[in-house]
Design an enzyme around this catalytic site. Structure first.
Site, PDB file in Angstrom:
ATOM      1  N   LYS A  81       0.712  -1.231  -0.029  1.00 16.84           N
ATOM      2  CA  LYS A  81      -0.036   0.159  -0.057  1.00 16.84           C
ATOM      3  C   LYS A  81       0.790   1.384   0.045  1.00 16.84           C
ATOM      4  O   LYS A  81       0.233   2.368  -0.417  1.00 16.84           O
ATOM      5  CB  LYS A  81      -1.165  -0.012   1.356  1.00 16.84           C
ATOM      6  N   SER A 111      -8.880   0.491   7.869  1.00 22.02           N
ATOM      7  CA  SER A 111      -8.856  -0.094   8.990  1.00 22.02           C
ATOM      8  C   SER A 111      -7.372  -0.857   8.986  1.00 22.02           C
ATOM      9  O   SER A 111      -7.010  -1.680  10.338  1.00 22.02           O
ATOM     10  CB  SER A 111      -9.610  -1.617   8.987  1.00 22.02           C
ATOM     11  N   ASP A 211       4.882 -16.130 -17.468  1.00 19.89           N
ATOM     12  CA  ASP A 211       3.677 -16.316 -18.187  1.00 19.89           C
ATOM     13  C   ASP A 211       2.375 -15.557 -17.391  1.00 19.89           C
ATOM     14  O   ASP A 211       1.495 -15.579 -18.098  1.00 19.89           O
ATOM     15  CB  ASP A 211       3.838 -18.059 -18.089  1.00 19.89           C
ATOM     16  N   GLY A 220      -9.135  -3.636  -5.413  1.00 16.44           N
ATOM     17  CA  GLY A 220      -8.916  -3.780  -6.895  1.00 16.44           C
ATOM     18  C   GLY A 220      -7.619  -2.837  -7.115  1.00 16.44           C
ATOM     19  O   GLY A 220      -7.252  -3.107  -8.458  1.00 16.44           O
ATOM     20  N   ASP A 253     -16.680 -10.939  -4.680  1.00 12.08           N
ATOM     21  CA  ASP A 253     -17.698 -10.263  -5.349  1.00 12.08           C
ATOM     22  C   ASP A 253     -17.290  -9.989  -6.793  1.00 12.08           C
ATOM     23  O   ASP A 253     -17.852  -9.863  -7.627  1.00 12.08           O
ATOM     24  CB  ASP A 253     -17.643  -8.869  -4.786  1.00 12.08           C
ATOM     25  N   LYS A 317       9.568 -20.088   5.333  1.00 13.08           N
ATOM     26  CA  LYS A 317       9.991 -19.355   6.649  1.00 13.08           C
ATOM     27  C   LYS A 317       9.686 -17.733   6.165  1.00 13.08           C
ATOM     28  O   LYS A 317      10.396 -16.964   6.722  1.00 13.08           O
ATOM     29  CB  LYS A 317      11.443 -19.486   6.793  1.00 13.08           C
ATOM     30  N   ASN A 360       0.942  -8.216   7.544  1.00 15.85           N
ATOM     31  CA  ASN A 360       0.628  -7.318   8.899  1.00 15.85           C
ATOM     32  C   ASN A 360      -0.237  -8.305   9.592  1.00 15.85           C
ATOM     33  O   ASN A 360      -1.531  -8.196   9.754  1.00 15.85           O
ATOM     34  CB  ASN A 360       0.260  -6.174   8.517  1.00 15.85           C
TER      35      ASN A 360
END
Length: 372
Positions: A81, A111, A211, A220, A253, A317, A360
C-alpha cells in the site's frame, strides 16, 4: 486527491513514471523462488481433494508450475500500500503545491494497511494526516498508525459510519481525501509491483517475461495496477494477469460480478483474509472487467487459504497475512485454473508470479487462526 481533469491515463508508461517518482521512498522487495512449492504445485491433486467439486471422479490436472514470489510483506509498513500512498500524495503536492497540502493536510479511512501507508507517506513528506479507523481495527495496526504521527479518529465499522466521520474531519480541517484504492494515482502506484517483478524475473535469467501473475483482489487497486502495467504493448510478450479472492460469505464479489457482467457494489463478509473484505472500486472495475487486461478471477475457501499460508510459513519461512496467499491457493487447489496451466503451458509449464501483498499479522493472530 487529484481531480478528474488531472487524472493520468492508466498506461504502462505512466506506471513507469510512477515508479521513478516513488523509488526514493519504497523498498525494492525481493522476488523469491522455492523448489518445494514448485513440486507441490506441479503434483496432481488427490481424489479426496476433488471430492464434492465439478471435477470429482475425473483425472486431476498435471500442470508444471514454477513460482516467483514478490514479497511485499517485506515492504515498508509490511504491505504494498505504500506505493499507492506515496504516489497519490506526491501527485497531490505537484497539483496543489506543497504549502497548500501542508496547510490543509490529508485524510482517509482504513482499518489497516492503507492507514499505515498514508501515515508513513504523510510523515515522510511533513504533511498532517488524519486517519479514520474503525474501533474494532487490529490493535497493532492502530498502534502502528499512531506511531507514525497520524491523528487517528475512531469510527464504527460500516462504510457509512467511516464515511460520516471522514466527512466531519474534512469539514473541520479542509483536508484532502486520499482514498484507499479507487483512484488512478493509487492504481498507478500499485502497478509498480508488476514493473519490479518483470525486472527481477529478467535478472534471474529465466526468460523475458512471466507467463502469468496473480494478485489478491479486495478493492482492486493492486490487480488493476499490475494489469495496467502488463497491458499489451507492441513487440512485448504477453503476461497474463489473474486475480484471487476468498469465497467465504460472498467475498468473491469480483468473480461473481464478472460472471454476471456487472460490478457488485457491497460486500459483507468475515473472511480470514481481512484485507479483501471490500468491494471492487469503480475505476478498478473498468480495468479488471477488461478481458484484454485481466484473464480471469478465481476464488478459494478459508481452508485452502490456511493451507497455503501454512506452506509459506513452514516451507519458505516467510511471514504473510491470509490475504497475501489467495493467489498461491488458487494455483495449488483450484482445478479449473490448474487445467488452464496444463493445457496452455504443455510440458514446459508456466512461470507464475505471486504477489505476497502483505505481512501485517501477529503471533497471536496466527495462533488463533490455526487453533480454530
Amino acid at each position: 486527491m487529484t481531480e478528474p481533469p488531472s487524472w493520468l491515463p492508466l498506461t504502462p508508461s505512466n506506471v513507469r513514471n510512477a515508479h521513478e517518482r516513488i523509488k526514493p521512498y519504497i523498498h525494492r522487495t525481493p522476488l523469491l523462488t522455492n523448489r518445494t512449492l514448485n513440486r507441490i504445485g506441479s503434483t496432481p491433486q488427490t481424489p479426496e481433494a476433488l471430492a464434492g467439486t465439478p471435477y470429482e471422479g475425473q483425472t486431476p490436472a498435471r500442470p508444471t508450475i514454477r513460482f516467483y514470489f514478490k514479497c511485499e510483506n517485506l515492504q515498508r509498513i509490511g504491505a504494498f500500500k505504500v506505493r499507492g500512498a506515496f504516489h497519490a500524495l506526491l501527485r497531490l503536492i505537484d497539483e496543489q503545491g506543497e504549502d497548500e497540502v501542508r496547510r490543509r493536510g490529508v485524510v482517509t479511512h482504513s482499518s489497516g494497511n492503507h492507514a499505515q501507508a498514508l501515515a508513513l507517506a504523510a510523515s515522510t513528506l511533513s504533511i498532517p494526516a488524519h486517519i479514520v479507523m474503525p474501533s474494532i481495527s487490529t490493535p497493532s495496526k492502530i498502534a502502528s498508525t499512531q506511531s507514525l504521527g497520524a491523528n487517528v479518529i475512531f469510527s464504527g465499522s460500516t462504510a457509512p459510519e467511516r464515511e460520516a466521520v471522514k466527512e466531519k474531519v474534512q469539514a473541520e480541517t479542509g483536508a484532502f481525501f486520499i482514498p484507499p484504492y479507487d483512484h488512478p494515482d493509487i492504481i498507478l502506484g500499485q502497478g509498480t509491483v508488476g514493473l519490479e517483478m518483470e525486472q527481477q524475473y529478467a535478472e534471474l535469467g529465466e526468460g523475458k517475461v512471466l507467463d502469468a501473475v496473480f494478485t489478491p483482489i479486495g478493492g482492486g487497486g493492486l490487480n488493476a495496477g499490475v494489469a495496467t502495467y502488463f497491458s499489451q504493448e507492441e513487440g512485448r510478450p504477453k503476461t497474463r494477469v489473474y486475480g484471487a479472492e476468498p469465497s467465504f460469505e460472498g467475498a468473491d464479489d469480483c468473480r461473481r460480478g464478472l460472471a454476471q457482467g456487472q460490478r457488485i457494489e457491497s460486500v459483507s463478509t468475515t473472511t480470514i483474509a481481512d484485507g479483501l473484505r471490500t468491494p471492487v472500486g469503480k475505476v478498478n472495475w473498468s480495468v479488471i472487467s477488461d478481458p484484454n487486461k485481466v484473464s480471469g478471477v478465481f476464488a478459494v475457501t478459508e481452508d485452502q487459504i490456511k493451507a497455503a499460508m501454512c506452506l509459506v510459513l513452514e516451507r519458505m519461512k516467510v511471514v504473510v497475512e491470509p490475504s497475501a496467499v489467495v493467489g498461491l491457493a488458487v494455483c495449488l487447489f483450484n482445478e479449473e485454473f490448474r487445467r488452464i496451466v496444463e493445457k496452455e503451458g504443455g510440458e514446459k509449464g508456466w512461470d507464475i508470479g505471486i504477489v505476497f501483498s502483505g505481512g501485517n499479522t501477529t503471533v497471536e493472530a496466527i495462533g488463533k487462526l490455526f487453533n480454530q
